[in-house]
Scaffold this motif. Structure first.
Motif, PDB file in Angstrom:
ATOM      1  N   HIS A  90      -1.358  -4.064   8.412  1.00  0.00           N
ATOM      2  CA  HIS A  90      -2.736  -3.576   8.146  1.00  0.00           C
ATOM      3  C   HIS A  90      -3.083  -3.104   9.475  1.00  0.00           C
ATOM      4  CE1 HIS A  90      -3.324  -5.763   4.347  1.00  0.00           C
ATOM      5  NE2 HIS A  90      -2.370  -6.417   4.808  1.00  0.00           N
ATOM      6  N   GLU A 122       0.854  -1.173  -0.134  1.00  0.00           N
ATOM      7  CA  GLU A 122       0.052  -0.023   0.144  1.00  0.00           C
ATOM      8  C   GLU A 122       0.780   1.217   0.070  1.00  0.00           C
ATOM      9  OE1 GLU A 122      -2.120   1.136   3.779  1.00  0.00           O
ATOM     10  OE2 GLU A 122      -3.879   1.648   2.550  1.00  0.00           O
ATOM     11  N   ASP A 154      -6.899  -2.380   1.516  1.00  0.00           N
ATOM     12  CA  ASP A 154      -7.189  -3.571   0.396  1.00  0.00           C
ATOM     13  C   ASP A 154      -7.915  -4.762   1.104  1.00  0.00           C
ATOM     14  OD1 ASP A 154      -4.826  -4.460   1.565  1.00  0.00           O
ATOM     15  OD2 ASP A 154      -3.949  -5.067  -0.281  1.00  0.00           O
ATOM     16  N   ARG A 155      -7.472  -5.174   2.251  1.00  0.00           N
ATOM     17  CA  ARG A 155      -8.143  -6.537   2.821  1.00  0.00           C
ATOM     18  C   ARG A 155      -9.292  -6.250   3.766  1.00  0.00           C
ATOM     19  NH1 ARG A 155      -4.943 -10.998   1.198  1.00  0.00           N
ATOM     20  NH2 ARG A 155      -3.096 -10.537   0.628  1.00  0.00           N
ATOM     21  N   TYR A 214     -11.926   3.409   3.601  1.00  0.00           N
ATOM     22  CA  TYR A 214     -10.926   2.467   2.957  1.00  0.00           C
ATOM     23  C   TYR A 214     -10.910   2.930   1.235  1.00  0.00           C
ATOM     24  CZ  TYR A 214     -11.214  -0.273   7.129  1.00  0.00           C
ATOM     25  OH  TYR A 214     -10.881  -0.728   8.576  1.00  0.00           O
ATOM     26  N   ASN A 264      -5.169   5.037  -3.608  1.00  0.00           N
ATOM     27  CA  ASN A 264      -6.463   4.535  -2.860  1.00  0.00           C
ATOM     28  C   ASN A 264      -7.800   5.283  -3.622  1.00  0.00           C
ATOM     29  OD1 ASN A 264      -4.379   3.415  -1.514  1.00  0.00           O
ATOM     30  ND2 ASN A 264      -5.063   4.048   0.606  1.00  0.00           N
ATOM     31  N   MET A 313      -9.920 -11.646   5.308  1.00  0.00           N
ATOM     32  CA  MET A 313      -8.932 -10.572   4.601  1.00  0.00           C
ATOM     33  C   MET A 313      -8.646 -11.054   3.312  1.00  0.00           C
ATOM     34  SD  MET A 313      -6.685  -9.310   7.962  1.00  0.00           S
ATOM     35  CE  MET A 313      -5.386  -8.454   6.811  1.00  0.00           C
ATOM     36  N   ASP A 314      -9.552 -11.427   2.408  1.00  0.00           N
ATOM     37  CA  ASP A 314      -9.390 -11.517   0.877  1.00  0.00           C
ATOM     38  C   ASP A 314      -9.328 -10.133   0.580  1.00  0.00           C
ATOM     39  OD1 ASP A 314      -8.879 -12.987  -1.401  1.00  0.00           O
ATOM     40  OD2 ASP A 314     -10.977 -12.200  -2.074  1.00  0.00           O
ATOM     41  N   ARG A 315      -8.715  -9.820  -0.922  1.00  0.00           N
ATOM     42  CA  ARG A 315      -8.643  -8.708  -1.488  1.00  0.00           C
ATOM     43  C   ARG A 315      -9.254  -8.672  -2.803  1.00  0.00           C
ATOM     44  NH1 ARG A 315      -2.357  -7.298  -0.409  1.00  0.00           N
ATOM     45  NH2 ARG A 315      -1.577  -8.861  -2.052  1.00  0.00           N
ATOM     46  N   TYR A 316      -9.592  -7.398  -3.510  1.00  0.00           N
ATOM     47  CA  TYR A 316      -9.627  -7.350  -4.879  1.00  0.00           C
ATOM     48  C   TYR A 316     -10.687  -8.532  -5.434  1.00  0.00           C
ATOM     49  CZ  TYR A 316      -5.456  -4.335  -4.134  1.00  0.00           C
ATOM     50  OH  TYR A 316      -4.447  -3.521  -3.754  1.00  0.00           O
ATOM     51  N   GLU A 317     -11.726  -8.918  -4.454  1.00  0.00           N
ATOM     52  CA  GLU A 317     -12.623  -9.813  -5.034  1.00  0.00           C
ATOM     53  C   GLU A 317     -12.025 -11.069  -5.465  1.00  0.00           C
ATOM     54  OE1 GLU A 317     -16.159  -8.146  -6.257  1.00  0.00           O
ATOM     55  OE2 GLU A 317     -16.037  -6.403  -4.711  1.00  0.00           O
TER      56      GLU A 317
END
Ligand SMILES: O=C(O)[C@@H](CO)OP(=O)(O)O
Ligand SMILES: [Mn+2]
Ligand SMILES: [Mn+2]
Length: 556
Positions: free
Chosen positions: A136, A78, A285-286, A318, A369, A207-211
């Motif tokens: 994070h 980030e 992100d997460r 976020y 962001n 805490m997954d990110r960007y689907e």
């Protein structure tokens, strides 16, 4: 209003294609058997370095150079991509939260007032990453938040903790749970009913990110909101110990979801109507996916079963573009006038690409962001689907070659002035702690760089290759002074899954690079924030006056 029109560079002409390659998690460290980049075959990156002092150097990618509070704060994607894209150093979430807690302003702001409305009759739930990694979230901030909430009227607090093992050593979660339990005990003594209610490993839960994989968020939702999980325990300590006994392969990153139950077997803290929720990660992100699940009335990514009416705030907002979440405890850094915006406003066309797990790094983080493009005419963002449901040591090549081929095609198409990619391997495979897989990942990233540099060669263009922070160059815990590995009490190496404080390389070149361009020697402390001015120069523009200075000079 600031003018976005940039003057032409007095000496560097416009019109050469520029490829910008970010190697994720690729630092420079002692060259020994614990350095996966050194061990890997990396002929392309080696050739950019060896014998080329005018076009290769190191830049800082950690600590205050990227807006983090302390010199021993390792870099991360980030802050690294923010600095690369924005060309200036902004105080980042970690420091902003520190200040808001120290001054007490956090508890006076409108975000806190909003959740406080639920305190007299509802439970306050705190969801986030439990460690002192500082990427994070940070444990000391969580502890201050818990105490502050209790002091400001919270009567019942429930913690939903995600174990780390990625920014800190694997196995350290038990200690963080102990520290947290100590704080909860103190708070209980002051009359606030405070308990851990659920948990799970960060890569498995929430805490997954960007689907990339909504199942991760759903597992978290079921445990945190519905109070349902396949594993039930009387305490988080018991959960971590018993789950590890049952499956020794399980690690802090990948603990399955669990809920804490009372003597009657009832979950001690599901989220219900009238409660308040804070996601205490400062990094975006997460937490974005969970924030969407908590906040969006119109939501179909998984079946929420129950969508409680709650007062929800993020530690930070976020996503400024989506205003997600609407309420937040601390204002995020205002990263404005990024190089991407300047490029669009000066007619420069861009192609940006990575695979899902890093896609937002070269788009969302790069643009301060901000989700979405500045211009649909001038920018094309391509996401290559990542593998999901596996750890990346199983497929360490990841999608690096596909990303490079997309970049190659974009360069050869002649449609774009600049092409920007993130190659994920050093970082994502490095985080697994699997040395041999990381070596394979690094060798693959090197091959991907070659594919892009060959295309640059064909069109007479230029390249800039750099990284966002270290990771793969150091796979064991070391004594920072001697650089020798620090062994654990059983005499064993301690595997380092985290990022590092190492500097990262930056190299420029290509047939389009004017022969008299070289790195300046008077910026020995240059960091990632100096890269944006450098790229604007290479594209034939002077950089905005308040950007960190360009790393290059033109010698007469
Ligand atoms: O995976 C992540 O979330 C972080 C480590 O916590 O890595 P990166 O900053 O490289 O994305
Ligand atoms: Mn990264
Ligand atoms: Mn990483």
């Amino acid at each position: 209003m600031a003018s976005f029109v940039l003057p032409a560079h007095p000496k560097i002409p416009k019109g050469k294609k520029l490829a910008v390659i970010i190697l994720d998690g690729w630092g420079e460290q002692v060259s020994d058997e614990y350095n996966a980049i050194h061990v890997a075959e990396t002929p392309t990156m080696d050739a950019l370095k060896n014998g080329r002092p005018d076009t290769w150097r190191l830049v800082k990618a950690h600590g205050p150079a990227v807006g983090l509070p302390k010199e021993d704060d390792m870099g991360n994607s980030e802050v690294g991509h923010n600095a690369l894209g924005a060309g200036r150093i902004f105080e980042q979430g970690a420091g902003l939260v520190d200040t808001a807690l120290e001054t007490g302003k956090l508890f006076q702001g409108s975000g806190f007032k909003y959740i406080q409305e639920a305190f007299p009759t509802g439970t306050l739930h705190l969801i986030g990453l439990l460690s002192d990694g500082g990427v994070h979230s940070r444990l000391d901030q969580l502890q201050a938040l818990i105490k502050g909430c209790a002091a400001h009227g919270a009567k019942r607090i429930r913690l939903h903790v995600l174990t780390d093992g990625r920014d800190v050593l694997d196995g350290s979660s038990l200690g963080f749970v102990d520290d947290l339990e100590q704080t909860l005990k103190e708070v209980r003594a002051s009359g606030c009913d405070a308990l851990i209610a659920s948990g799970g490993g960060r890569m498995e839960v929430t805490m997954d990110r960007y689907e990339n994989d909504w199942n991760v968020v759903k597992r978290g939702w079921d445990a945190q909101v519905l109070g349902e999980a396949p594993h039930k325990f009387a305490s988080a300590t018991e959960a971590l110990k018993k789950l590890k006994e049952a499956d020794p392969k399980v690690n802090d990153q990948y603990y399955p979801p669990f809920v804490i139950v009372d003597e009657a077997g009832q979950a001690v803290g599901p989220i219900v109507d009238g409660d308040a929720v804070v996601t205490f990660n400062f990094r975006a992100d997460r937490m974005v996916m969970m924030a969407k699940a908590l906040e969006f009335a119109d939501f179909s990514s998984f079946d929420r079963v129950r969508w409680p009416k709650i007062k929800y705030a993020g530690m930070l907002q976020y996503d400024g573009e989506l205003k997600l979440p609407n309420h937040f405890l601390v204002s995020p850094p205002e990263i404005d006038r990024t190089s991407g915006e300047y490029m669009v406003k000066n007619g420069i066309s861009t192609f940006a690409c990575s695979e899902t797990v890093k896609f937002g790094h070269v788009t969302f983080f790069w643009n301060g962001n901000r989700s979405g493009q500045f211009s649909h005419e001038l920018e094309e963002y391509v996401e290559i689907p990542s593998d999901s449901g596996i750890t990346f040591n199983v497929a360490p090549e990841m999608k690096a070659i596909l990303i490079a081929e997309k970049a190659r095609d974009a360069i050869l198409s002649g449609k774009f002035d600049t092409v920007r990619v993130n190659l994920p391997n050093g970082d994502m495979v490095g985080h697994t702690g699997d040395f041999h897989a990381t070596v394979v990942g690094c060798a693959t990233a090197d091959k991907a760089v070659k594919i892009i540099l060959d295309a640059v060669e064909q069109v007479g263009g230029m390249f800039l290759v750099t990284a966002d922070h270290g990771n793969a160059e150091d796979m064991v815990k070391r004594n920072p002074k001697t650089t020798k590995p620090v062994l654990d009490k059983n005499g064993k190496l301690q595997i380092l899954t985290s990022h590092t404080c190492a500097p990262v390389p930056i190299a420029i070149g290509g047939p389009g690079l004017p022969k008299n361009v070289r790195f300046r020697k008077d910026l020995p402390n240059g960091g990632l924030a100096n890269v944006a001015a450098t790229t604007l120069n290479l594209l034939g523009f002077e950089a905005p006056a308040d950007y960190e200075p360009s790393l290059i000079e033109v010698v007469d």
